[in-house]
Write an enzyme that holds these catalytic residues in place. Structure first.
Site, PDB file in Angstrom:
ATOM      1  N   GLU A   1      19.070 -13.638   8.476  1.00  0.00           N
ATOM      2  CA  GLU A   1      19.073 -13.381   7.030  1.00  0.00           C
ATOM      3  C   GLU A   1      20.126 -12.362   6.641  1.00  0.00           C
ATOM      4  O   GLU A   1      19.856 -11.425   5.878  1.00  0.00           O
ATOM      5  CB  GLU A   1      17.677 -12.923   6.571  1.00  0.00           C
ATOM      6  N   GLU A  32      12.521 -19.370  11.271  1.00  0.00           N
ATOM      7  CA  GLU A  32      11.479 -18.365  11.037  1.00  0.00           C
ATOM      8  C   GLU A  32      10.498 -18.976  10.049  1.00  0.00           C
ATOM      9  O   GLU A  32      10.911 -19.411   8.969  1.00  0.00           O
ATOM     10  CB  GLU A  32      12.113 -17.087  10.494  1.00  0.00           C
TER      11      GLU A  32
HETATM   12  C1  GAL Z   1      11.871 -12.266   7.057  1.00  0.00           C
HETATM   13  C2  GAL Z   1      12.670 -11.422   8.031  1.00  0.00           C
HETATM   14  C3  GAL Z   1      11.794 -10.835   9.117  1.00  0.00           C
HETATM   15  C4  GAL Z   1      10.571 -10.255   8.516  1.00  0.00           C
HETATM   16  C5  GAL Z   1       9.838 -11.333   7.755  1.00  0.00           C
HETATM   17  C6  GAL Z   1       8.517 -10.912   7.178  1.00  0.00           C
HETATM   18  O1  GAL Z   1      12.534 -12.439   5.872  1.00  0.00           O
HETATM   19  O2  GAL Z   1      13.659 -12.193   8.628  1.00  0.00           O
HETATM   20  O3  GAL Z   1      12.501  -9.861   9.824  1.00  0.00           O
HETATM   21  O4  GAL Z   1      10.958  -9.230   7.675  1.00  0.00           O
HETATM   22  O5  GAL Z   1      10.665 -11.726   6.685  1.00  0.00           O
HETATM   23  O6  GAL Z   1       7.943 -11.993   6.469  1.00  0.00           O
END
Ligand code: GAL
Length: 834
Positions: A451, A527
């Site tokens: 991100e 993710e």
């Molecule tokens: C994402 C990020 C992670 C964590 C996660 C929590 O956007 O890549 O590191 O912060 O959100 O939901």
């Protein structure tokens, strides 16, 4: 199928096809009792014992004659911050987290864990290296040091490495004194607002000293690839670097053997270094009937490189590797050993709960054991380079790894983060990451970032291309990915198209639309989910809800609560099942971690995450069984929730959920059937969970009976209403551990009623006593709001449970663990240290 099999002349090249085009991508020396590894003329010492540590900056602490008598004796790996105490004002960050859709800045208290990691710390070690003498070579390797390491030997600075997660090494030959005492000093400094989670502090990973002959194979000096893998034979290509100090060409010879998993030699070759070889040997070997590495069959081979000078052996270096093919193809996705498969992955941060960042192999092994039982086959090392021990264990236990480099490039997420280092260090960091880990079969892709705001910044696509090309240059055998959240920008400006594997974070709703716009022909859920829950805590009503907060700073274990940007597990499952070109997921997260206590980022005392499928103590939450029911195809899952002890809820609606791999089940409340449920593909949650939403609570029992596809009752599970806390029941993950002073046993303590039912609300203070051949190491209960020390042998139970960590001593014998609590009969368990 495998690109390796296709074109032997393109060895070492990871190749992939795109929709329209076919493209080639590119001592005991030292201190008594220290561990050492001896291989012929090489000697490697693990510098763990005898260190001195102090917090705060010190004048002249690098010099040999500095008096460190008053410093604290410590063993490395060491995390200076995990000892606490917790504080709400530590590293308070007033930030607007843009990637979470926040509209304005707010003060975040537990964002980095509320532990004292900020500031300067010094480590010193005095040692003798008897094997070192004039004409030999000495190197020092740091697996990771948090952070901004400055390394001194005998008062002289030998080098610096700022990024706390990367491994680095220095040649210290000219600084080391033969036959005398040497002083190694390391200064570390952590800045406020430098992280989005708990980074840990200090020499939290291992430090190695390697003594070799003048002519030797350097650190990370081999690169093994397997350009041809057929059923009958495989070709192994090994590039071996050599180093020596001499103005003249050296007539060196390298003999390389390959051994199979049983240690049997299966191949051998030998070659002489010629003056045009540029100090590197290129060797090709053949292994017949290679056994393939996969998560299900983690077979490993070893290459033994023997270096000779004037007929005398001067070095021996071993490299573990495996045979497996990887490819990605449009419409098919990821292909391992010719089989298309979707990743059943989790993202994990590096901390080990109550041990903090201090690396421990037994702790990592336990994590992987739990994940494998869930059916997980992949880990993303979010958002940084892992400890080498994790990579070794993934090789051995069968887990595919996405090794990730960065959470930031040029554009900052936090004030003092990696953006400050990017221009000067990014290439060096990526090169070290790849050189250290490119021989490991478990590593199946590199990730250049998570991100990164540069996705939508001018020039961000060029950085993506630059980093991708560094990865391809250093390792053409693996694809490169990145976790993208700004997908509109990234698709429009070609950031996404630069990647071998486009990774989407939290975008199942956009997969269909994006597929048409991407050249690769597949998408990875890099993710996913970010569902929040607290183990054993249930909130009513049980309904999907975003960003819900309660006065007790907990989230519901009905697994229906998530964030503005995230989803429920079921939403991702549906897309993974329905869309062939989506190649799997990496769930945020496998384990709870220190820091980022969303949704309570601004509500102290919350200071650890709620995202984990498994809590900070290592106890599976209910969600574990939802993933298990889908991912573990070898052993059936049947799990019922919630607990059934609800004084005061009599007559009130208390839904019952069942996570199961069986197609249908019947629920009985106090013996009375509540009907049979089957999985319902048309329902958002009902497609993956069986739910009885109208059940009214009455004390007694709930029982689920599962039916197979033929309607036959095949399994059942019962949960009973618990009575008063009566005794402590103990279980241990391993009854026998190694007497090496490092191995760990995890003892789970459960507060039970007289009949042995867990008391689900019990918060009794439990005290650990460990005697015999081991000692108490740490404790955790999985409550993200708990500020009791992880290092004291007592803690309150959370939802009736907690976990104590017991460490072996260096002598074999019995370890006795007893856990007591006021008014409770103590629990006792024995562990053997061998
Ligand atoms: C994402 C990020 C992670 C964590 C996660 C929590 O956007 O890549 O590191 O912060 O959100 O939901």
């Amino acid at each position: 199928m495998s690109i390796f099999g296709l074109k032997p002349n393109l060895e070492n090249q990871f190749m992939f096809t795109r929709k329209q085009s076919f493209k080639t991508a590119l001592c005991c020396l030292l201190i008594l009792g220290c561990a050492s590894i001896t291989q012929a003329q090489r000697k490697e010492y693990l510098l763990q014992k005898g260190w001195k540590f102090t917090k705060g900056d010190q004048q002249n602490a690098q010099s040999s004659d500095y008096n460190d008598n008053a410093w604290q004796p410590v063993t490395v790996p060491h995390d200076w911050a995990i000892y606490g105490p917790f504080g709400s004002s530590i590293d308070q960050q007033k930030v607007q987290v843009v990637q979470n859709g926040e509209k304005e800045a707010s003060v975040k208290s537990g964002r980095t864990g509320g532990l004292p990691f900020i500031g300067t710390g010094w480590y010193r070690l005095k040692f003798r290296a008897p094997e070192f003498s004039e004409g030999k070579n000495a190197s020092i390797v740091f697996d990771g040091a948090m952070s901004h390491a400055q390394v001194y030997v005998n008062g002289q600075e030998v080098g610096a490495w700022p990024y706390g997660y990367d491994s680095f090494h220095f040649d210290i030959t000219k600084y080391l004194k033969p036959g005398a005492e040497n002083t190694l000093a390391v200064r570390l400094e952590n800045f406020p607002e430098s992280s989005r989670w708990y980074p840990g502090a200090g020499l939290y990973r291992n430090v190695h000293l390697i003594i070799a002959e003048n002519a030797h194979i350097p650190v990370w000096g081999t690169y093994v690839t397997t350009p041809v893998i057929e059923k009958e034979f495989a070709k192994v290509h090994i590039k071996t670097n050599v180093e020596f100090i001499s103005d003249k060409y050296q007539p060196l010879k390298l003999v390389t053997l390959i051994k199979d998993a049983q240690g049997k030699q299966v191949s051998e070759t030998s070659s002489d270094l010629t003056p045009t070889d540029q100090n590197a040997f290129d060797q090709n070997l053949v292994v017949s009937k290679p056994e393939l590495w996969s998560p299900e069959t983690p077979v490993l081979y070893t290459a033994v490189s023997k270096l000779y000078q004037n007929g005398k052996q001067v070095d021996e270096y071993t490299t573990r590797f495996g045979f497996r093919t990887i490819a990605v193809e449009p419409g098919k996705g990821f292909i391992l050993n010719g089989q298309v498969r979707k990743f059943k992955g989790v993202c994990n941060h590096h901390d080990l709960g109550p041990l903090g960042a201090a690396i421990n192999k037994a702790a990592l092994r336990r994590q992987i054991t739990l994940l494998k039982d869930m059916g997980c086959d992949a880990i993303r090392t979010s958002h940084n380079m892992p400890a080498p021990e994790l990579v070794e264990l993934c090789d051995e236990m069968g887990i595919m790894l996405m090794v990730e480099a960065f959470d930031e490039w040029k554009t900052p997420k936090v004030k003092n983060g990696y953006s400050k280092l990017f221009d000067e260090w990014a290439e060096k960091d990526v090169v070290n990451m790849i050189h250290r880990d490119r021989n490991h079969p478990s590593v199946i892709m590199w990730s250049i970032g998570n991100e990164v705001p540069d996705q939508s910044a001018k020039g961000g696509n060029k950085i993506a291309k630059w980093l991708t090309s560094i990865c391809h240059r250093e390792d053409p055998t693996r694809p490169v990915t990145a976790g993208m959240d700004r997908i509109d920008a990234a698709i429009n400006n070609n950031f996404a198209s630069v990647l071998d594997i486009p990774g989407f974070n939290y975008k199942p709703a956009r997969y269909e639309e994006a597929d048409g716009k991407l050249p690769q022909g597949f998408i990875l859920g890099s993710e996913t989910a970010s569902t929040v829950s607290s183990r054993g805590v249930y909130k009513f009503p049980a309904e999907p809800v975003k960003q819900k907060m309660y006065d007790d700073n907990q989230s519901s274990s009905y697994d229906v609560e998530y964030c503005t940007w995230s989803t429920l597990p079921d939403d991702e499952f549906a897309k993974q099942d329905d869309l062939k070109y989506v190649i799997g997921e990496f769930v945020w997260t496998g384990f709870d971690y220190l820091g980022e206590p969303t949704p309570y980022d601004s509500k102290w005392p919350s200071h650890s995450s709620y995202f984990g499928i498994i809590d900070l103590a290592g106890i599976p939450k209910d969600r574990f069984y939802l993933y298990r029911s889908r991912w573990n195809t070898n052993s059936p899952t049947l799990h019922i929730l919630p607990h059934w002890t609800w004084p005061g809820r009599e007559g009130q609606v208390t839904p019952v959920y069942v996570y199961t791999s069986y197609p249908s089940a019947e629920l009985f409340v106090n013996g009375k059937s509540m009907g049979k449920q089957s999985k319902n593909p048309a329902d958002r949650l009902g497609r993956y969970r069986l739910m009885w939403n109208d059940v009214k609570y009455q004390p007694g029992s709930i029982k689920v009976v599962a039916y197979d596809a033929n309607g036959k009752a095949v399994a059942d599970q019962t949960v009973k209403t618990a009575g008063k806390p009566n005794h402590v029941e103990l279980t241990v993950d391993r009854k026998q551990i190694d007497a090496d002073g490092k191995d760990l046993a995890y003892v789970t303590a459960r507060v039970c009623d007289a009949a042995g039912n867990t008391c689900p609300d019990a918060t009794n203070l439990l005290e650990f006593k460990v005697t015999g051949a081991g000692h108490f190491r740490a404790i955790a209960n999985g409550d993200a709001t708990n500020t009791q020390s992880f290092q004291q042998p007592q803690m309150n139970a959370f939802s009736g449970m907690l976990v104590g960590t017991v460490e072996s001593g260096e002598g074999a014998g019995k370890i006795q663990v007893s856990v007591s609590g006021k008014g409770l009969k103590a629990g006792v368990i024995g562990i053997d240290a061998k």
